[in-house]
Design an enzyme around this catalytic site. Structure first.
Site, PDB file in Angstrom:
ATOM      1  N   GLY A  72       0.874  -1.178   0.000  1.00 14.75           N
ATOM      2  CA  GLY A  72       0.000   0.000   0.000  1.00 14.75           C
ATOM      3  C   GLY A  72       0.907   1.222   0.000  1.00 14.75           C
ATOM      4  N   GLY A 103       1.527   4.493   3.728  1.00 19.87           N
ATOM      5  CA  GLY A 103       2.674   3.841   3.086  1.00 19.87           C
ATOM      6  C   GLY A 103       3.809   4.832   2.815  1.00 19.87           C
ATOM      7  N   ASP A 120       2.239  -1.218  -4.621  1.00 17.68           N
ATOM      8  CA  ASP A 120       0.797  -0.960  -4.756  1.00 17.68           C
ATOM      9  C   ASP A 120       0.268  -1.796  -5.920  1.00 17.68           C
ATOM     10  OD1 ASP A 120      -1.866   0.440  -4.736  1.00 17.68           O
ATOM     11  OD2 ASP A 120      -0.799   1.776  -3.368  1.00 17.68           O
ATOM     12  N   ARG A 170     -11.141   5.295   6.015  1.00 14.46           N
ATOM     13  CA  ARG A 170     -12.474   5.805   6.383  1.00 14.46           C
ATOM     14  C   ARG A 170     -12.762   7.159   5.758  1.00 14.46           C
ATOM     15  NH1 ARG A 170     -13.666   5.960  12.643  1.00 14.46           N
ATOM     16  NH2 ARG A 170     -11.430   6.168  13.035  1.00 14.46           N
ATOM     17  N   ARG A 208     -14.669   2.148  11.541  1.00 11.62           N
ATOM     18  CA  ARG A 208     -13.677   1.223  10.957  1.00 11.62           C
ATOM     19  C   ARG A 208     -14.370  -0.060  10.500  1.00 11.62           C
ATOM     20  NH1 ARG A 208     -11.191   3.433  15.529  1.00 11.62           N
ATOM     21  NH2 ARG A 208      -9.373   4.726  15.053  1.00 11.62           N
ATOM     22  N   ASN A 211     -12.460  -4.272   2.541  1.00 10.50           N
ATOM     23  CA  ASN A 211     -11.055  -4.583   2.829  1.00 10.50           C
ATOM     24  C   ASN A 211     -10.748  -6.069   3.015  1.00 10.50           C
ATOM     25  OD1 ASN A 211     -10.334  -1.975   2.449  1.00 10.50           O
ATOM     26  ND2 ASN A 211     -10.147  -1.433   4.617  1.00 10.50           N
ATOM     27  N   ASN A 213      -7.736  -1.448   8.237  1.00 12.73           N
ATOM     28  CA  ASN A 213      -8.907  -1.553   9.118  1.00 12.73           C
ATOM     29  C   ASN A 213     -10.053  -2.320   8.477  1.00 12.73           C
ATOM     30  OD1 ASN A 213      -8.447  -0.271  11.662  1.00 12.73           O
ATOM     31  ND2 ASN A 213      -8.115   1.638  10.513  1.00 12.73           N
ATOM     32  N   ARG A 267      -1.989   8.719  21.288  1.00 13.23           N
ATOM     33  CA  ARG A 267      -3.032   9.750  21.366  1.00 13.23           C
ATOM     34  C   ARG A 267      -3.398  10.011  22.831  1.00 13.23           C
ATOM     35  NH1 ARG A 267      -6.146   7.166  16.155  1.00 13.23           N
ATOM     36  NH2 ARG A 267      -5.104   8.500  14.628  1.00 13.23           N
ATOM     37  N   HIS A 272      -9.342  -2.064  18.213  1.00 11.05           N
ATOM     38  CA  HIS A 272      -9.075  -0.718  17.672  1.00 11.05           C
ATOM     39  C   HIS A 272     -10.393  -0.128  17.176  1.00 11.05           C
ATOM     40  CE1 HIS A 272      -6.775   2.493  16.037  1.00 11.05           C
ATOM     41  NE2 HIS A 272      -6.919   2.157  14.765  1.00 11.05           N
TER      42      HIS A 272
HETATM   43  N1  APR Z   1      -2.513  -4.595  -2.763  1.00 11.68           N
HETATM   44  C1  APR Z   1      -1.723  -3.546  -2.508  1.00 11.68           C
HETATM   45  N2  APR Z   1      -2.182  -2.294  -2.298  1.00 11.68           N
HETATM   46  C2  APR Z   1      -3.502  -2.110  -2.353  1.00 11.68           C
HETATM   47  C3  APR Z   1      -4.401  -3.168  -2.622  1.00 11.68           C
HETATM   48  C4  APR Z   1      -3.856  -4.460  -2.826  1.00 11.68           C
HETATM   49  N3  APR Z   1      -4.632  -5.514  -3.075  1.00 11.68           N
HETATM   50  N4  APR Z   1      -5.648  -2.654  -2.627  1.00 11.68           N
HETATM   51  C5  APR Z   1      -5.559  -1.335  -2.364  1.00 11.68           C
HETATM   52  N5  APR Z   1      -4.251  -0.995  -2.215  1.00 11.68           N
HETATM   53  C6  APR Z   1      -3.664   0.320  -1.986  1.00 11.68           C
HETATM   54  C7  APR Z   1      -4.454   1.457  -2.655  1.00 11.68           C
HETATM   55  O1  APR Z   1      -4.239   1.479  -4.061  1.00 11.68           O
HETATM   56  C8  APR Z   1      -3.892   2.684  -1.933  1.00 11.68           C
HETATM   57  O2  APR Z   1      -2.797   3.267  -2.625  1.00 11.68           O
HETATM   58  O3  APR Z   1      -3.673   0.695  -0.612  1.00 11.68           O
HETATM   59  C9  APR Z   1      -3.403   2.102  -0.574  1.00 11.68           C
HETATM   60  C10 APR Z   1      -4.098   2.715   0.630  1.00 11.68           C
HETATM   61  O4  APR Z   1      -3.704   4.038   0.713  1.00 11.68           O
HETATM   62  P1  APR Z   1      -4.687   5.220   1.144  1.00 11.68           P
HETATM   63  O5  APR Z   1      -5.949   5.135   0.359  1.00 11.68           O
HETATM   64  O6  APR Z   1      -3.916   6.500   1.101  1.00 11.68           O
HETATM   65  O7  APR Z   1      -5.065   4.842   2.660  1.00 11.68           O
HETATM   66  P2  APR Z   1      -4.203   5.073   3.988  1.00 11.68           P
HETATM   67  O8  APR Z   1      -4.607   6.349   4.617  1.00 11.68           O
HETATM   68  O9  APR Z   1      -2.766   4.807   3.724  1.00 11.68           O
HETATM   69  O10 APR Z   1      -4.836   3.918   4.924  1.00 11.68           O
HETATM   70  C11 APR Z   1      -4.736   2.558   4.571  1.00 11.68           C
HETATM   71  O11 APR Z   1      -4.844   1.830   6.860  1.00 11.68           O
HETATM   72  O12 APR Z   1      -5.416   2.944   8.839  1.00 11.68           O
HETATM   73  C12 APR Z   1      -5.833   2.108   7.819  1.00 11.68           C
HETATM   74  O13 APR Z   1      -8.182   2.623   7.712  1.00 11.68           O
HETATM   75  C13 APR Z   1      -6.962   2.720   7.034  1.00 11.68           C
HETATM   76  O14 APR Z   1      -7.585   0.672   5.964  1.00 11.68           O
HETATM   77  C14 APR Z   1      -6.922   1.913   5.772  1.00 11.68           C
HETATM   78  C15 APR Z   1      -5.430   1.657   5.576  1.00 11.68           C
END
Ligand code: APR
Length: 313
Positions: free
Chosen positions: A10, A15, A34, A85, A91, A98, A123, A154, A178
């Site tokens: 991710g 990430g 990703d 979220r 969550r 997810n 989450n 926090r 969580h």
């Molecule tokens: N494999 C790899 N990456 C993936 C996959 C997958 N199968 N599916 C989605 N992704 C990537 C998305 O393309 C995106 O770039 O996961 C990334 C998530 O990044 P953001 O949308 O910026 O989310 P972020 O704020 O990093 O949070 C990610 O962590 O805290 C938790 O609730 C939050 O579930 C969420 C996760």
């Protein structure tokens, strides 16, 4: 000795900050992974981060990738793959979206990184880490979830600000799932060993506990998406504890076999994290009120795990 390999599954908000911290703390070489549709985004972010690291003098490399082969034989995997979220969502509302993502990640992790120490952040956390471990069959001590370090950070910050003391001197832990049922442990909260009640009155403490429970939601409400600096910092503390065999005592979502009344699921509890992964779960004596809160939290986690199990193959 070769540098350690840390793959971040991710390449989104968390990430990117994970990569930044892993580089500046010189934890190893980083792969920012990703899905193929976002491979160029991951590559661009990696280049930007590598160029930034010239200023901090880090030697580690970072590559962006959409190919699991690049994550092969990672020492550490930190998983943020998934949807974050939006305002108004809990969550638990993310479970339907997810679960398929964590299953895809689990299948690839099993194939390419069988020996990694895995920290799940996606989450709903406790159910996602449960499903990752169930699906991979990885040893339970090598798979944990990041929530407690963040929730405790926090809680500690709010306490320090209210007490007018340095956050470095606050010792506080948040256990349980969580979510809104998390359990900030007042009976173990001190300012360098001095009971917190010497610094903060009960009604204020109650307000801080309530604010901690909604700490993630407060940020989602302000930003329109979930937090990323503090979640990344928390997961990097856990990764460093493993890579440097620090034997840190940290709250983490760990696989339990009867401790805290939980059997076969993941729940936030105090752990020793070192080179053996989650080396030990520490069983604390809780007050009757804290025991009740842990029960409620466990029931909340169980209800999401039930949803996950219903769709399991
Ligand atoms: N494999 C790899 N990456 C993936 C996959 C997958 N199968 N599916 C989605 N992704 C990537 C998305 O393309 C995106 O770039 O996961 C990334 C998530 O990044 P953001 O949308 O910026 O989310 P972020 O704020 O990093 O949070 C990610 O962590 O805290 C938790 O609730 C939050 O579930 C969420 C996760």
């Amino acid at each position: 000795m070769a540098r350690k390999k840390i793959s971040l599954i991710g390449a989104g908000n968390i990430g990117g900050e994970l990569a930044n911290l892993a580089l500046t703390k010189q934890l190893g070489d980083v792969v920012l992974f990703d899905i193929p549709a976002k491979e160029n985004f991951a590559k661009g972010k990696a280049l930007d981060l590598e160029q930034a690291s010239t200023q901090s003098g880090s030697d580690g490399s970072v590559i962006g990738s959409g190919n699991w082969e690049d994550c092969k034989d990672s020492d550490v995997l930190i998983i943020t793959a998934g949807i974050p979220r939006k305002p108004g969502q809990s969550r638990d509302d993310l479970v339907g979206m997810n679960v398929p993502i964590i299953r895809d990640v689990a299948d690839n992790a099993k194939k390419h990184c069988p020996n990694a120490f895995v920290i799940v952040i996606s989450n709903p956390l406790d159910a996602m880490v449960y499903e990752f471990q169930r699906r991979t069959g990885f040893p339970a001590n090598k798979v944990c979830g990041m929530a407690g370090v963040l929730d405790s950070a926090r809680f500690s910050l709010f306490l320090a600000r209210e007490a007018g003391v340095s956050v470095k001197d606050v010792r506080a832990m948040v256990l349980g799932g969580h979510g809104d049922t998390m359990v900030p442990l007042l009976s173990y909260t001190t300012v360098n060993g001095i009971e917190i009640s010497k610094f903060i009155a009960k009604d204020k403490l109650d307000e801080i506990v309530a604010r901690t429970r909604k700490g993630g939601g407060e940020i989602v409400g302000l930003m329109g998406t979930s937090a990323y600096y503090a979640p990344a910092a928390a997961a990097i503390s856990m990764a460093a504890a493993y890579l440097n065999d620090e034997k840190r005592v940290l709250p983490a979502a760990a696989h339990l076999t009867g401790q805290y009344g939980c059997n076969g699921m993941y729940l936030g509890v105090p752990c020793v994290i070192g080179a053996g992964g989650v080396e030990k779960v520490i069983e604390l004596e809780l007050s009757p009120a804290e025991q009740d809160m842990m029960k409620t939290s466990l029931a909340a986690v169980q209800s999401v795990v039930d949803v996950v199990n219903k769709s399991a193959d």
